[in-house]
Design a protein around this motif. Structure first.
Motif, PDB file in Angstrom:
ATOM      1  N   GLU A 192       0.649  -1.572  -0.062  1.00 17.99           N
ATOM      2  CA  GLU A 192       0.053   0.281   0.001  1.00 17.99           C
ATOM      3  C   GLU A 192       0.986   1.311   0.080  1.00 17.99           C
ATOM      4  N   ASN A 193       0.412   2.312  -0.304  1.00 24.08           N
ATOM      5  CA  ASN A 193       0.965   3.319  -0.151  1.00 24.08           C
ATOM      6  C   ASN A 193       0.880   4.584   0.451  1.00 24.08           C
ATOM      7  N   VAL A 194       1.700   5.486   1.230  1.00 24.93           N
ATOM      8  CA  VAL A 194       1.408   6.479   2.232  1.00 24.93           C
ATOM      9  C   VAL A 194       1.854   7.289   1.516  1.00 24.93           C
ATOM     10  N   ILE A 195       1.245   8.545   2.015  1.00 25.40           N
ATOM     11  CA  ILE A 195       1.588  10.169   1.864  1.00 25.40           C
ATOM     12  C   ILE A 195       1.914  10.629   3.400  1.00 25.40           C
ATOM     13  N   LEU A 196       2.061  11.882   3.091  1.00 24.83           N
ATOM     14  CA  LEU A 196       2.489  12.622   4.327  1.00 24.83           C
ATOM     15  C   LEU A 196       2.416  14.035   3.773  1.00 24.83           C
ATOM     16  N   ILE A 197       1.351  14.965   4.269  1.00 26.70           N
ATOM     17  CA  ILE A 197       1.012  16.532   3.572  1.00 26.70           C
ATOM     18  C   ILE A 197       1.546  16.675   5.404  1.00 26.70           C
ATOM     19  N   SER A 198       2.561  17.684   4.703  1.00 24.39           N
ATOM     20  CA  SER A 198       3.208  18.027   5.896  1.00 24.39           C
ATOM     21  C   SER A 198       3.069  19.749   5.534  1.00 24.39           C
ATOM     22  N   ASN A 199       3.552  20.092   6.616  1.00 22.44           N
ATOM     23  CA  ASN A 199       4.543  21.576   6.831  1.00 22.44           C
ATOM     24  C   ASN A 199       5.971  21.382   5.816  1.00 22.44           C
ATOM     25  N   THR A 223      14.150   5.062   2.927  1.00 21.95           N
ATOM     26  CA  THR A 223      12.873   4.941   1.218  1.00 21.95           C
ATOM     27  C   THR A 223      11.953   6.232   0.785  1.00 21.95           C
ATOM     28  N   ALA A 224      11.721   7.049   1.835  1.00 24.65           N
ATOM     29  CA  ALA A 224      10.625   8.143   1.929  1.00 24.65           C
ATOM     30  C   ALA A 224      11.261   8.615   0.453  1.00 24.65           C
ATOM     31  N   GLY A 284       3.470   0.557  -6.099  1.00 22.22           N
ATOM     32  CA  GLY A 284       2.927   0.367  -4.275  1.00 22.22           C
ATOM     33  C   GLY A 284       3.595   0.199  -3.672  1.00 22.22           C
ATOM     34  N   SER A 285       4.124   0.503  -1.967  1.00 19.10           N
ATOM     35  CA  SER A 285       5.148   0.097  -1.280  1.00 19.10           C
ATOM     36  C   SER A 285       5.409   0.969  -1.439  1.00 19.10           C
ATOM     37  N   LYS A 286       4.942   2.836  -1.873  1.00 21.26           N
ATOM     38  CA  LYS A 286       5.427   3.799  -1.681  1.00 21.26           C
ATOM     39  C   LYS A 286       5.027   5.167  -0.953  1.00 21.26           C
ATOM     40  N   LEU A 322      -4.165  11.326  -7.474  1.00 22.52           N
ATOM     41  CA  LEU A 322      -3.641  10.914  -7.248  1.00 22.52           C
ATOM     42  C   LEU A 322      -3.322   9.147  -6.878  1.00 22.52           C
ATOM     43  N   VAL A 323      -2.973   9.018  -5.358  1.00 22.01           N
ATOM     44  CA  VAL A 323      -3.228   8.581  -4.871  1.00 22.01           C
ATOM     45  C   VAL A 323      -4.769   7.509  -4.602  1.00 22.01           C
ATOM     46  N   GLU A 324      -6.022   8.258  -5.174  1.00 22.98           N
ATOM     47  CA  GLU A 324      -7.166   7.331  -5.084  1.00 22.98           C
ATOM     48  C   GLU A 324      -7.234   6.384  -6.662  1.00 22.98           C
ATOM     49  N   HIS A 325      -6.254   7.138  -8.347  1.00 24.17           N
ATOM     50  CA  HIS A 325      -6.235   6.454  -9.137  1.00 24.17           C
ATOM     51  C   HIS A 325      -5.378   5.596  -9.281  1.00 24.17           C
ATOM     52  N   ALA A 326      -4.204   4.956  -8.252  1.00 23.63           N
ATOM     53  CA  ALA A 326      -2.731   4.392  -8.601  1.00 23.63           C
ATOM     54  C   ALA A 326      -3.591   2.908  -8.460  1.00 23.63           C
ATOM     55  N   GLY A 327      -4.948   2.268  -8.225  1.00 25.46           N
ATOM     56  CA  GLY A 327      -4.658   1.119  -8.474  1.00 25.46           C
ATOM     57  C   GLY A 327      -4.208   0.045  -7.398  1.00 25.46           C
ATOM     58  N   VAL A 328      -3.588   0.954  -5.701  1.00 25.87           N
ATOM     59  CA  VAL A 328      -3.878   0.110  -4.761  1.00 25.87           C
ATOM     60  C   VAL A 328      -4.345   1.083  -3.841  1.00 25.87           C
TER      61      VAL A 328
END
Length: 433
Positions: A192-199, A223-224, A284-286, A322-328
């Motif tokens: 699965e993918n993880v997104i960090l929305i950050s300052n 790996t980030a 995936g795995s990003k 982008l996350v929603e359309h990644a397929g994972v």
């Protein structure tokens, strides 16, 4: 606590202030002169399964690029080397002046730490840094839309780790909600993918994140992938440090029209980077970190107080799509950073490349809150624009709440007592004791 006994002739690791030391005089000399060689391909300071196992020193045949800086035995020789390279025409005068200022500011910051090895650390790290800067002036490196950290033949990843590490006051640094980073690592293992929305607070943010997480979340630490503006891949003083990170290179909206005739080129480049990001997410795995404000936080011009800059709702929405359309499966978390003291940006956004580097030894803070689901936040919204704004605001509000806790802990000197019901502060590097 020393993981390896002080009598050992190999490496040891102090968990109260995580830095590598060598107790053999010969080995110490080698390490201090070539700190970027102190890692195997993994680059982690502590093996996650056995904290007493540390990677061996590696010697690269490529490291000795130029004797000007790598052979310099003293501060005066380093400064004289800068002058010599300028006089021969290799270094443009503005770059030479910035290199000298960088050296002096870095030296002052490391000595602020009180580290008994400060003189050796400064000479070692700055000789390699100046050498890498000189190399790039001679042979400019070009970043691709997706850049993977360079680990060989020269280990830029460990070079950057070793350079920034002495600037962090680990005794006054904190991580909020460590368990959520463990949750992310499990998600990554599942593909699965993880997104960090950050300052975003400084050029050193990616390295500070890596250093604060390296003992408990080494996979994320190493790996980030960081969405990076063009400044860090074009500034000659910054490029060698950027070469040691995984980057998705984009042009910031703040600088899109600095040179009007280049605006179309920048937009096309951003389109290529977005395509690269989409491909990465499909695999995936990003884990991808993104500064949703489009640049670094700045102090309020009246109060001089620092606070996360408002998020760009369109940028947040693009990332979500982008996350929603990644397929994972993908997860979006709000992440807060407080670390501007270590390497603050200029007070105002500058157009010209080549900013001055102010550097200090200081505590830093990193916190993450539970992932925020778009559908839950926007269920009552009347339309897509309202939903976009609501979701961005929810992420921003979480980042600000966490930031206030970090501020109380670090600037308010309350430490872990600043923890709240939603932000639990710890010092993971202490957990090894």
């Amino acid at each position: 606590m020393w993981i390896l006994p002080p009598s050992s002739t190999t490496l040891s690791f102090c968990t109260t202030n995580p830095r590598v030391y060598l107790h053999s005089s010969h080995a110490r000399s080698l390490f201090y002169r070539f700190p970027a060689l102190s890692s195997a391909a993994g680059g982690s300071m502590v093996n996650s399964s056995s904290s007493s196992i540390l990677p061996p020193l590696l010697v690269s045949t490529e490291v000795r690029q130029s004797p000007t800086f790598l052979d310099a035995p003293s501060q005066q020789d380093l400064l004289s080397g800068i002058q010599k390279e300028m006089e021969t025409g290799t270094l443009p005068k503005p770059v030479a002046q910035l290199m000298e200022e960088l050296y002096l500011n870095y030296r002052k910051a490391v000595f602020q730490s009180g580290n008994p090895h400060a003189e050796e650390i400064v000479l070692s790290n700055m000789s390699v840094a100046l050498d890498r800067i000189l190399l790039d002036v001679k042979e400019p490196f070009e970043f691709s839309p997706y850049h993977e950290a360079i680990r060989e033949p020269f280990n830029y990843y460990m070079f950057v780790q070793n350079y920034i590490r002495p600037l962090i006051n680990f005794r006054e640094s904190y991580v909020g909600n460590v368990s959520l980073f463990h949750e992310m690592e499990e998600q990554l293992k599942k593909g699965e993918n993880v997104i960090l929305i950050s300052n975003h607070q400084s050029e050193a943010d990616p390295v500070i994140i890596s250093l604060l997480l390296e003992t408990t979340s080494p996979h994320i630490s190493e790996t980030a992938i960081y969405v990076a503006g063009d400044r860090v891949v074009t500034d000659p003083l910054c490029k060698p440090f950027s070469m040691g990170r995984n980057l998705l290179c984009v042009y910031s909206k703040k600088h899109m029209n600095d040179v009007p005739e280049l605006a179309d080129m920048k937009r096309r480049a951003n389109t290529r980077s977005l395509k690269e990001m989409a491909l990465l997410l499909r695999g995936g795995s990003k884990l991808i970190w993104s500064a949703a404000s489009g640049g670094r936080d700045r102090p309020d011009p009246i109060t001089n107080q620092w606070y996360p800059a408002p998020f760009d709702a369109s940028a947040v929405d693009n990332m979500r799509r982008l996350v929603e359309h990644a397929g994972v499966p993908g997860h979006i978390y709000p992440l807060s950073l407080l670390c501007y003291d270590i390497m603050p940006p200029p007070p105002q956004v500058e157009i010209e490349i080549g900013e001055r580097r102010v550097i200090s030894f200081h505590g830093a803070g990193l916190s993450v809150a539970p992932k925020i689901d778009f559908n839950e936040i926007t269920a009552s919204c009347g339309g897509p624009n309202e939903a976009k704004e609501a979701y961005s605001q929810a992420l921003y509000d979480s980042v600000c709440r966490q930031y206030n806790v970090l501020k109380t802990a670090i600037h308010g000197a309350q430490g872990s007592d600043a923890s709240t019901t939603s932000v639990s502060l710890t010092q993971p590097w202490q957990l090894l004791n």
